[in-house]
Design a protein around this motif. Structure first.
Motif, PDB file in Angstrom:
ATOM      1  N   ILE A 178     -55.399 -41.912  49.451  1.00 43.88           N
ATOM      2  CA  ILE A 178     -54.722 -41.858  48.250  1.00 43.88           C
ATOM      3  C   ILE A 178     -56.006 -41.129  47.327  1.00 43.88           C
ATOM      4  CG2 ILE A 178     -54.048 -42.691  46.168  1.00 43.88           C
ATOM      5  CD1 ILE A 178     -51.548 -44.096  48.867  1.00 43.88           C
ATOM      6  N   THR A 180     -58.368 -41.115  43.899  1.00 46.53           N
ATOM      7  CA  THR A 180     -57.618 -41.344  42.260  1.00 46.53           C
ATOM      8  C   THR A 180     -59.329 -40.344  41.547  1.00 46.53           C
ATOM      9  OG1 THR A 180     -56.960 -43.902  42.653  1.00 46.53           O
ATOM     10  CG2 THR A 180     -57.904 -42.244  40.356  1.00 46.53           C
ATOM     11  N   ALA A 215     -49.588 -37.619  40.332  1.00 47.08           N
ATOM     12  CA  ALA A 215     -49.752 -38.501  41.582  1.00 47.08           C
ATOM     13  C   ALA A 215     -48.972 -36.326  42.630  1.00 47.08           C
ATOM     14  CB  ALA A 215     -49.511 -39.148  41.947  1.00 47.08           C
ATOM     15  N   GLN A 217     -50.377 -34.009  46.106  1.00 47.64           N
ATOM     16  CA  GLN A 217     -49.730 -33.662  47.351  1.00 47.64           C
ATOM     17  C   GLN A 217     -50.920 -32.096  47.712  1.00 47.64           C
ATOM     18  OE1 GLN A 217     -47.370 -34.671  50.679  1.00 47.64           O
ATOM     19  NE2 GLN A 217     -48.830 -36.946  50.603  1.00 47.64           N
ATOM     20  N   THR A 226     -53.417 -37.042  49.087  1.00 47.54           N
ATOM     21  CA  THR A 226     -52.522 -37.764  47.743  1.00 47.54           C
ATOM     22  C   THR A 226     -53.690 -37.319  46.917  1.00 47.54           C
ATOM     23  OG1 THR A 226     -51.220 -38.343  49.115  1.00 47.54           O
ATOM     24  CG2 THR A 226     -51.229 -39.218  46.896  1.00 47.54           C
ATOM     25  N   ILE A 228     -54.364 -38.657  43.247  1.00 44.64           N
ATOM     26  CA  ILE A 228     -53.884 -39.522  41.762  1.00 44.64           C
ATOM     27  C   ILE A 228     -54.008 -38.603  40.038  1.00 44.64           C
ATOM     28  CG2 ILE A 228     -53.338 -41.330  40.336  1.00 44.64           C
ATOM     29  CD1 ILE A 228     -53.015 -42.757  42.403  1.00 44.64           C
ATOM     30  N   THR A 247     -55.438 -46.581  44.752  1.00 43.43           N
ATOM     31  CA  THR A 247     -55.890 -45.674  45.453  1.00 43.43           C
ATOM     32  C   THR A 247     -57.203 -46.581  46.821  1.00 43.43           C
ATOM     33  OG1 THR A 247     -57.200 -43.749  45.544  1.00 43.43           O
ATOM     34  CG2 THR A 247     -58.397 -45.797  44.488  1.00 43.43           C
ATOM     35  N   LEU A 370     -45.521 -43.818  44.683  1.00 43.14           N
ATOM     36  CA  LEU A 370     -46.526 -43.914  45.328  1.00 43.14           C
ATOM     37  C   LEU A 370     -45.792 -44.598  46.481  1.00 43.14           C
ATOM     38  CD1 LEU A 370     -48.313 -42.041  46.768  1.00 43.14           C
ATOM     39  CD2 LEU A 370     -50.346 -43.190  45.349  1.00 43.14           C
ATOM     40  N   LYS A 372     -47.099 -46.931  49.987  1.00 48.29           N
ATOM     41  CA  LYS A 372     -47.955 -47.176  50.727  1.00 48.29           C
ATOM     42  C   LYS A 372     -48.104 -46.764  51.693  1.00 48.29           C
ATOM     43  CE  LYS A 372     -51.626 -48.580  48.663  1.00 48.29           C
ATOM     44  NZ  LYS A 372     -52.878 -48.838  48.520  1.00 48.29           N
ATOM     45  N   ALA A 408     -48.239 -42.633  52.032  1.00 49.28           N
ATOM     46  CA  ALA A 408     -48.815 -41.959  51.046  1.00 49.28           C
ATOM     47  C   ALA A 408     -48.361 -40.663  50.648  1.00 49.28           C
ATOM     48  CB  ALA A 408     -49.907 -40.712  51.429  1.00 49.28           C
TER      49      ALA A 408
END
Length: 674
Positions: A178, A180, A215, A217, A226, A228, A247, A370, A372, A408
Motif C-alpha cells: 500500500i 501513499t 485509493a 490499484q 495499491t 493512496i 501505508t 482499505l 489491510k 490491500a
C-alpha cells in the motif's frame, strides 16, 4: 502558578472544608465556599502551619500516646473497612437521578446540595469522579467510587475487538504494498497517479486540486500496487497523516523547479512518525528551470540522503506529465516492498481502515474501506468505531460489484447503519448482534462524554468567564459530502481563532443541508458552511425565513478566506484619534453666565462644533474637553475653516490665556483584520 480547590486541600489535611474556609478567611484569603480555589503558595503556607502544629503535638505526647493512637487507628480502620463493604459502588460518570436512586436520596434534594456546592445542573446532569468524591465526602453518603469494569473482548474507544479466531502463521502470504503519494500542492502527485493508472483525475477535481482521499490499484508487470492519493494543501494535514498511517511505503513527490515546501516537510514528518520507507520522486525534470540536484541537497537538510550520495533514500527523477522513468519508480516500489516482506492472511476475518465515507442519496451510507488483512465478503457483519452493519455490496474502484475484497484492496462498502468516521478501524465480527451491542455501547460512551463536555458548568466557572472578559465567537455548522472534508475544514477553521475572536463549530455532518441544520443555526446564531453540498428547497426557504446565512463552497481556499473576513468583522474596531486643526488664542472675553470665550484664529485645518478640544500651553496639554460654543461674530456656526477668526468656548473650563494653542480632534473607527 497552579491552584487547588478548598475541599481537595481540606481532604489532604484531614479537616472539614468549612473549618479550612474559616482559617483561610482569617488569613485574608478570598474564599467563599468549598469550590473556591487558592494559589499553591497559600496552600503550602497552610500545609506548613498544619504540619508544625502536628509536630508540636507529637513532641508533647510521648511513646504511650503513640501506642494508644496506633490502637485507635487499628480500630478505626476495622470500622472503616466494615463501612466500606456496605457502601454502594458508583462508576463515574453517572446522572444525578441515577446517583440519587443508588444512595437513597431524592433527586431534588441532591440538586439543592449541588447548588450549595456551586454546581448548577438538572436530573440528567452527569457527575464526574471529582464531583462524586466531593458529594460523598461532604454529605457522608454510603457510596464509594469504583473503577469501570473492563470488558475482556472489546473497548469503547473504537480500537480492535477480540475475535474468536485461531490464526495459522502458515496462512500468511505476500500481499500488494500500500503506497501513499504525498507532497506539496501542485507538485504533480495526481498527475503521477494519472500516468500510472492511465486515467484522468485532475480534470474532475474542483480548482484542479485533490480534495478527497482516493485509493487505486495499478499493475506493474504481474504484481498489483495499491496507491493512496493524499491532498497536498495544508488544510488536509490530518487526512495526510491518516494516509501515512495506512501505508507500507510512501512516495514523496517534489517538483524539481520548486524544491522543498512547507507541506513537503509535513509529509516527511508524517512518514518518519509512521516509521515507513520513503521513496522520493523528483518530478518535472522536463522543465527548463528544473534543478534536481538542488532538491536532493535540500532533502539532506531533513535527514534524507540520496543513495547516489552515500545515503539510504531512493531518489528517482521523473516527469509525470511525459511519463519519463515511471517504470523505474514502480520497480523501486516493488523492490522496497520485497525487502519489507509485507504479508497478510487472506483466510481470516477482514480488518481495515475507513479511508472515506459519505451519505449517498440512493445507496445510503457508503464507506471506502482499505482492507489491510483478511478478506471482506458480502454478508459479513462489520463494525467501524461506533457504527455497525452488514455488508450488502462491495464495489471496486472501477464501479464493478465484487463478492470478496482481499488484502490491500480498496473497496466501497454498502450496508453501514450510519456514516462512519474517516480513519476508523474496521473489522468483521462473528455475528451482527455482537457488532450492534458493541456499537450501542460505544455510542452511549460518546453520548456521555459529549454531555460531560457540554453540560459541566459551575457558578465559579461562569464568574471566571465574566472576569476574564467576554470572548466573541463565530458559531459554525459544517456540512460536507464526505467525512474527510469535514475534518479538514474543522481543523483549519479552528486554527483561525485568536484571543479576541474564536471559532466554535457547534455541529458537523455528512449530507445535504436540511431544516434541522437551519433550525439549529437559527437558535445558536450560527453560519452554515456547505462544502460540495447544497440545501434542499424546504431548507433554503426555511433559511430565508429565519434569516440564516448559508455559504456553499467547492474549494477550501475560498471558504477559509470568507470565514476569516467574517471573523474580522467581529473584532472591535480600532478607535484612532484624528487631529482636525489648530487655532491660536489671540484674545479672551468673559461672558456672563457662560464663562471665558477664546477669540481664536484658525491656523490650519478646521473647527467643527462636534470636535473635541485640547488646550496646549507651551506645547504642554493643560486641558481636554468638549466645545461648548462656536461663533462667528454673534452667530452660532457649525464649522469654521482655516484662515478665519471665531469665538470658542470649552465646556466647564475658563483658564484660557492669550498665546495658548487649541488643538481640535475627532475619533475614527478603523475596521480591524486578523
Amino acid at each position: 502558578m497552579g491552584k487547588i480547590r478548598v475541599y481537595s486541600l481540606a481532604k489532604e489535611l484531614n479537616m472539614e472544608s468549612k473549618e479550612l474556609v474559616d482559617i483561610l478567611q482569617e488569613l485574608d484569603v478570598e474564599v467563599t465556599s468549598h469550590m473556591s480555589t487558592v494559589e499553591d503558595d497559600t496552600a503550602d503556607l497552610v500545609r506548613g502551619m498544619y504540619s508544625e502544629s502536628e509536630t508540636d503535638d507529637e513532641e508533647e505526647t510521648g511513646s504511650e500516646k503513640e501506642k494508644a493512637d496506633e490502637k485507635v487507628d487499628e480500630i478505626d480502620k476495622e470500622i472503616e473497612e466494615d463501612k466500606e463493604d456496605d457502601r454502594v459502588a458508583i462508576i463515574p460518570p453517572i446522572k444525578v437521578k441515577d446517583f440519587a436512586e443508588e444512595v437513597g436520596m431524592q433527586a431534588n434534594t441532591l440538586l439543592k446540595d449541588l447548588m450549595g456546592l456551586g454546581i448548577m445542573g438538572n436530573i440528567n446532569y452527569s457527575l464526574d469522579e471529582e464531583t462524586l468524591e466531593l458529594l460523598i465526602d461532604e454529605l457522608d453518603l454510603p457510596a464509594k467510587i469504583a473503577a469501570p469494569e473492563e470488558e475482556e473482548d472489546f473497548t469503547c474507544d473504537g480500537s480492535k475487538v477480540k475475535v474468536d479466531f485461531e490464526e495459522d502463521p502458515a496462512d500468511y502470504r505476500l500481499r500488494s504494498p500500500i503506497v501513499t503519494v504525498m507532497g506539496h500542492v501542485d507538485h504533480g502527485k495526481t498527475t503521477l497517479l494519472d500516468m500510472i493508472r492511465k486515467t484522468r483525475v485532475t480534470e474532475s477535481e474542483a480548482g484542479g486540486i485533490t480534495q478527497h482521499i482516493g485509493a487505486y490499484q495499478a499493475i506493474s508487470g504481474d504484481q498489483k500496487i495499491t496507491f493512496i492519493d493524499t491532498p497536498g494543501h495544508e488544510a488536509f494535514t490530518a487526512m495526510r497523516a491518516r494516509g501515512a498511517q495506512l501505508t507500507d511505503i510512501a512516495i514523496l513527490v517534489v517538483a524539481a523547479d520548486d524544491g522543498i515546501m512547507p507541506q513537503t516537510v509535513e509529509a516527511i514528518n508524517h512518514a518518519k512518525a509512521a516509521d515507513i520507507p520513503l521513496i522520493v520522486a523528483v518530478n518535472k525534470i522536463d522543465k527548463p528551470n528544473a534543478q534536481p540536484d538542488r532538491v536532493k541537497q535540500e532533502l539532506t537538510e531533513h535527514g534524507l540522503v540520496p543513495e547516489e550520495w552515500g545515503g539510504k533514500t531512493i531518489c528517482v527523477e521523473i516527469s509525470a506529465l511525459k511519463g519519463e522513468n515511471i517504470d523505474e519508480l514502480m520497480e523501486m516500489v516493488l523492490l522496497v516492498a520485497e525487502m519489507e516482506d509485507i504479508k497478510a492472511n487472506p483466510n481470516r476475518p477482514a480488518e481495515g481502515v475507513i479511508i472515506e465515507a459519505e451519505l449517498d442519496k440512493g445507496r445510503g451510507a457508503v464507506a471506502t474501506v482499505l482492507v489491510k488483512n483478511g478478506s471482506l465478503k458480502v454478508g459479513d457483519p462489520i463494525l467501524a468505531g461506533s457504527v455497525c452493519g452488514r455488508v450488502k455490496a462491495l464495489v471496486d474502484e472501477h464501479g464493478n460489484r465484487i463478492d470478496v475484497a482481499g488484502p490491500a484492496m480498496p473497496v466501497e462498502v454498502l450496508g453501514f447503519n450510519d456514516v462512519p468516521k474517516a480513519g476508523d478501524f474496521v473489522q468483521v465480527l462473528e455475528d451482527e448482534k455482537r457488532a450492534r451491542e458493541i456499537s450501542e455501547e460505544r455510542q452511549e460512551k460518546e453520548h456521555q462524554a459529549r454531555i460531560q463536555t457540554e453540560s459541566k458548568v459551575t457558578l465559579e466557572d461562569f464568574y471566571d468567564q465574566i472576569q476574564e472578559g467576554e470572548l466573541q465567537e463565530l458559531n459554525l455548522i459544517i456540512k460536507a459530502d464526505v467525512q474527510g472534508s469535514i475534518e479538514a475544514l474543522r481543523e483549519s477553521l479552528l486554527r483561525l481563532s485568536t484571543d479576541e475572536v474564536g471559532v466554535n463549530v457547534i455541529h458537523t455532518g455528512v449530507g445535504a443541508i436540511n431544516e434541522t441544520d437551519v433550525n439549529l443555526a437559527s437558535a445558536s446564531n450560527a453560519i452554515i458552511i456547505g462544502f460540495n453540498v447544497r440545501p434542499g428547497v424546504k431548507a433554503q426557504k426555511f433559511a430565508e425565513k429565519e434569516n440564516v446565512d448559508i455559504r456553499m463552497y467547492r474549494v477550501i481556499y475560498k471558504a477559509l478566506e470568507d470565514i476569516k473576513n467574517a471573523m474580522s468583522g467581529l473584532l472591535d474596531p480600532e478607535i484612532k484619534e484624528v487631529v482636525k486643526g489648530h487655532a491660536e488664542v489671540r484674545a479672551t472675553f468673559s461672558v456672563p453666565d457662560v464663562g471665558i470665550i477664546a477669540g481664536v484664529y484658525v491656523t490650519d485645518g478646521e473647527v467643527n462644533r462636534n470636535y473635541q478640544a485640547r488646550l496646549l500651553r507651551d506645547s504642554v496639554v493643560i486641558h481636554e474637553g468638549e466645545i461648548s460654543s462656536l461663533k462667528r461674530f454673534e452667530n452660532d456656526v457649525r464649522e469654521v475653516k482655516e484662515g478665519y477668526e471665531c469665538g470658542v468656548g470649552i465646556a466647564n473650563y475658563n483658564d484660557i490665556k492669550e498665546g495658548d494653542i487649541i488643538e481640535f480632534y475627532d475619533y475614527k473607527e478603523i475596521e480591524r483584520t486578523l
